[in-house]
Write a protein that holds these residues in place. Structure first.
Motif, mmCIF file in Angstrom:
data_model
loop_
_atom_site.group_PDB
_atom_site.id
_atom_site.type_symbol
_atom_site.label_atom_id
_atom_site.label_comp_id
_atom_site.label_asym_id
_atom_site.label_seq_id
_atom_site.Cartn_x
_atom_site.Cartn_y
_atom_site.Cartn_z
ATOM 1 N N LEU A 66 0.954 -1.057 0.016
ATOM 2 C CA LEU A 66 -0.032 -0.079 -0.024
ATOM 3 C C LEU A 66 0.835 1.040 0.159
ATOM 4 N N LEU A 67 0.614 2.185 -1.019
ATOM 5 C CA LEU A 67 1.556 3.217 -0.910
ATOM 6 C C LEU A 67 1.227 4.158 0.084
ATOM 7 N N ALA A 68 0.181 4.212 0.824
ATOM 8 C CA ALA A 68 -0.090 4.977 1.838
ATOM 9 C C ALA A 68 0.772 4.608 3.026
ATOM 10 N N GLN A 69 1.079 3.352 3.343
ATOM 11 C CA GLN A 69 1.575 2.750 4.460
ATOM 12 C C GLN A 69 3.093 2.538 3.826
ATOM 13 N N SER A 70 3.642 3.028 2.720
ATOM 14 C CA SER A 70 5.150 2.995 2.532
ATOM 15 C C SER A 70 5.652 4.396 2.621
ATOM 16 N N THR A 71 6.965 4.003 2.727
ATOM 17 C CA THR A 71 8.085 5.335 2.588
ATOM 18 C C THR A 71 8.580 5.506 1.176
ATOM 19 N N TRP A 72 9.078 6.745 0.982
ATOM 20 C CA TRP A 72 9.507 6.931 -0.445
ATOM 21 C C TRP A 72 10.609 6.022 -0.889
ATOM 22 N N PRO A 73 11.555 5.745 -0.091
ATOM 23 C CA PRO A 73 12.484 4.665 -0.260
ATOM 24 C C PRO A 73 11.935 3.317 -0.578
ATOM 25 N N GLU A 74 10.948 2.719 -0.061
ATOM 26 C CA GLU A 74 10.026 1.762 -0.565
ATOM 27 C C GLU A 74 9.638 2.049 -1.881
ATOM 28 N N ILE A 75 9.111 3.047 -2.108
ATOM 29 C CA ILE A 75 8.424 3.288 -3.517
ATOM 30 C C ILE A 75 9.628 3.211 -4.603
ATOM 31 N N GLU A 76 10.490 3.939 -4.148
ATOM 32 C CA GLU A 76 11.935 3.903 -5.183
ATOM 33 C C GLU A 76 12.264 2.641 -5.413
ATOM 34 N N ALA A 77 12.186 1.700 -4.321
ATOM 35 C CA ALA A 77 12.772 0.357 -4.663
ATOM 36 C C ALA A 77 11.644 -0.402 -5.508
ATOM 37 N N PHE A 78 10.526 -0.306 -5.037
ATOM 38 C CA PHE A 78 9.216 -0.840 -5.884
ATOM 39 C C PHE A 78 9.657 -0.765 -7.372
ATOM 40 N N LEU A 79 9.767 0.711 -7.720
ATOM 41 C CA LEU A 79 9.850 0.922 -9.021
ATOM 42 C C LEU A 79 11.146 0.464 -9.967
ATOM 43 N N THR A 80 12.170 -0.245 -9.087
ATOM 44 C CA THR A 80 12.855 -1.041 -9.630
ATOM 45 C C THR A 80 12.461 -2.368 -10.162
ATOM 46 N N ARG A 81 11.271 -2.977 -9.463
ATOM 47 C CA ARG A 81 10.955 -4.285 -9.907
ATOM 48 C C ARG A 81 9.461 -4.001 -10.760
ATOM 49 N N SER A 82 8.804 -2.956 -10.874
ATOM 50 C CA SER A 82 7.667 -2.899 -11.398
ATOM 51 C C SER A 82 7.151 -1.363 -11.609
ATOM 52 N N LYS A 83 6.786 -1.073 -12.666
ATOM 53 C CA LYS A 83 6.364 0.331 -12.657
ATOM 54 C C LYS A 83 4.763 0.419 -13.121
ATOM 55 N N THR A 84 4.056 -0.342 -12.325
ATOM 56 C CA THR A 84 2.656 -0.380 -12.469
ATOM 57 C C THR A 84 2.078 -0.035 -10.967
ATOM 58 N N VAL A 85 1.044 0.906 -11.008
ATOM 59 C CA VAL A 85 0.150 1.026 -9.869
ATOM 60 C C VAL A 85 -1.257 1.091 -10.018
ATOM 61 N N ILE A 86 -1.952 0.644 -8.869
ATOM 62 C CA ILE A 86 -3.401 0.525 -9.243
ATOM 63 C C ILE A 86 -3.962 1.639 -8.292
ATOM 64 N N ILE A 87 -4.903 2.372 -9.103
ATOM 65 C CA ILE A 87 -5.517 3.552 -8.168
ATOM 66 C C ILE A 87 -6.993 3.199 -7.823
ATOM 67 N N PRO A 88 -7.311 2.675 -6.827
ATOM 68 C CA PRO A 88 -8.977 2.636 -6.513
ATOM 69 C C PRO A 88 -9.479 3.941 -6.784
ATOM 70 N N ILE A 89 -10.591 3.857 -7.483
ATOM 71 C CA ILE A 89 -11.360 5.333 -7.683
ATOM 72 C C ILE A 89 -12.826 5.152 -7.767
ATOM 73 N N GLY A 90 -13.426 6.170 -6.861
ATOM 74 C CA GLY A 90 -15.041 5.875 -6.675
ATOM 75 C C GLY A 90 -15.810 7.003 -6.491
ATOM 76 N N SER A 91 -16.529 7.112 -5.456
ATOM 77 C CA SER A 91 -17.365 8.360 -5.294
ATOM 78 C C SER A 91 -17.914 8.011 -4.180
ATOM 79 N N ASN A 92 -18.307 9.374 -3.276
ATOM 80 C CA ASN A 92 -18.828 9.366 -2.041
ATOM 81 C C ASN A 92 -20.309 9.873 -2.249
ATOM 82 N N GLU A 93 -21.149 8.998 -2.365
ATOM 83 C CA GLU A 93 -22.739 9.551 -2.698
ATOM 84 C C GLU A 93 -23.834 8.444 -2.025
ATOM 85 N N GLN A 94 -25.053 8.856 -2.063
ATOM 86 C CA GLN A 94 -25.909 8.174 -1.391
ATOM 87 C C GLN A 94 -26.070 6.825 -2.098
#
Ligand code: NI
Length: 249
Positions: free
Chosen positions: A2-30
């Motif tokens: 989880l990006l939010a529970q990672s540090t920037w060095p961990e993301i930098e390291a992740f980028l050496t093995r993958s260049k893909t990121v998933i962004i959950p996207i939705g809405s706040n609605e009734q």
């Protein structure tokens, strides 16, 4: 991961093995009298967070406000207008691309977002097309219910009364993840009416309790768990194939 529970060095390291990121996207609605206001961002978040337990994939922070102008007749709904949403998606994408992400997978939970997300993609690609440059990254949009096998599973679970808003499948997914927040109501009619989508007051007049064609009383946490497990597995497969797509320019 989880990006939010990672540090920037961990993301930098992740980028050496993958260049893909998933962004959950939705809405706040009734979501009708019993559906949580966060249903449409919770569903893709729940599925993506489950998937990252079983695969080396990176899930970014959830983009939890979308294009929900038609639900503004109901308290608690928060909406971006399409032009704001396009601008925000553009800057999220440019931020991720600036750090080297090349495959950005928007994992969506709100049908009303689709047209605007596709328009945002076109804006981003157009910048490269007018400059006659390669874009350098690829974007993909997938609704969680359109992952392989998920619509079929939902139709098997809820052959009658699935509908298109405040559906028992999405309610079931949130019930599985947040069992303390399960709500009940006496629905009348049992299956809500369907109809066109226009402005907020028109929507509320046509769909007085907020549901569209659905009977959310059919939802159970167990059915939600089945959907989450199947969708998480399908998500891992699809993200792997998107990551493997080569760039031709
Ligand atoms: Ni929904």
């Amino acid at each position: 991961m989880l990006l939010a529970q990672s540090t920037w060095p961990e993301i930098e390291a992740f980028l050496t093995r993958s260049k893909t990121v998933i962004i959950p996207i939705g809405s706040n609605e009734q979501h009708g009298p019993t559906g949580l206001l966060g249903t449409d961002w919770m569903c893709p978040e729940i599925i993506a967070h489950e998937a990252q337990k079983d695969a080396d994939i990176l899930v970014g922070p959830t983009f939890n406000i979308g294009m929900a102008q038609h639900h503004l007749g109901f308290p608690g709904t928060i909406s971006l207008r399409p032009s704001t949403f396009i601008a925000a998606i553009g800057d999220w994408t440019r931020s991720l691309a600036a750090h080297g992400f090349e495959k950005i997978y928007f994992f969506n939970g709100h049908g009303g977002n689709v047209a605007t997300i596709e328009a945002a993609f076109s804006e981003l690609y157009a910048e490269a097309s007018f400059a006659r440059q390669p874009r350098g990254y690829a974007l993909k949009l997938r609704n969680w219910w359109d992952l392989s096998g998920i619509n079929r599973l939902a139709q098997t679970q809820f052959p009658v009364g699935h509908g298109s808003h405040a559906t028992p499948s999405e309610i079931a997914v949130t019930q599985w993840a947040y069992p303390h927040a399960i709500k009940t109501a006496d629905y009348s009619p049992t299956i809500a009416p369907s109809g066109p989508i226009r402005e907020g007051l028109d929507f509320r007049a046509r769909h007085p309790d907020g549901r569209m064609g659905s009977d959310p009383a059919l939802a159970t946490p167990e059915k939600g768990g089945e959907l989450v497990r199947a969708a998480a597995a399908a998500l891992i497969t699809e993200v792997a194939s998107f990551s493997a797509e080569p760039f031709l320019v």
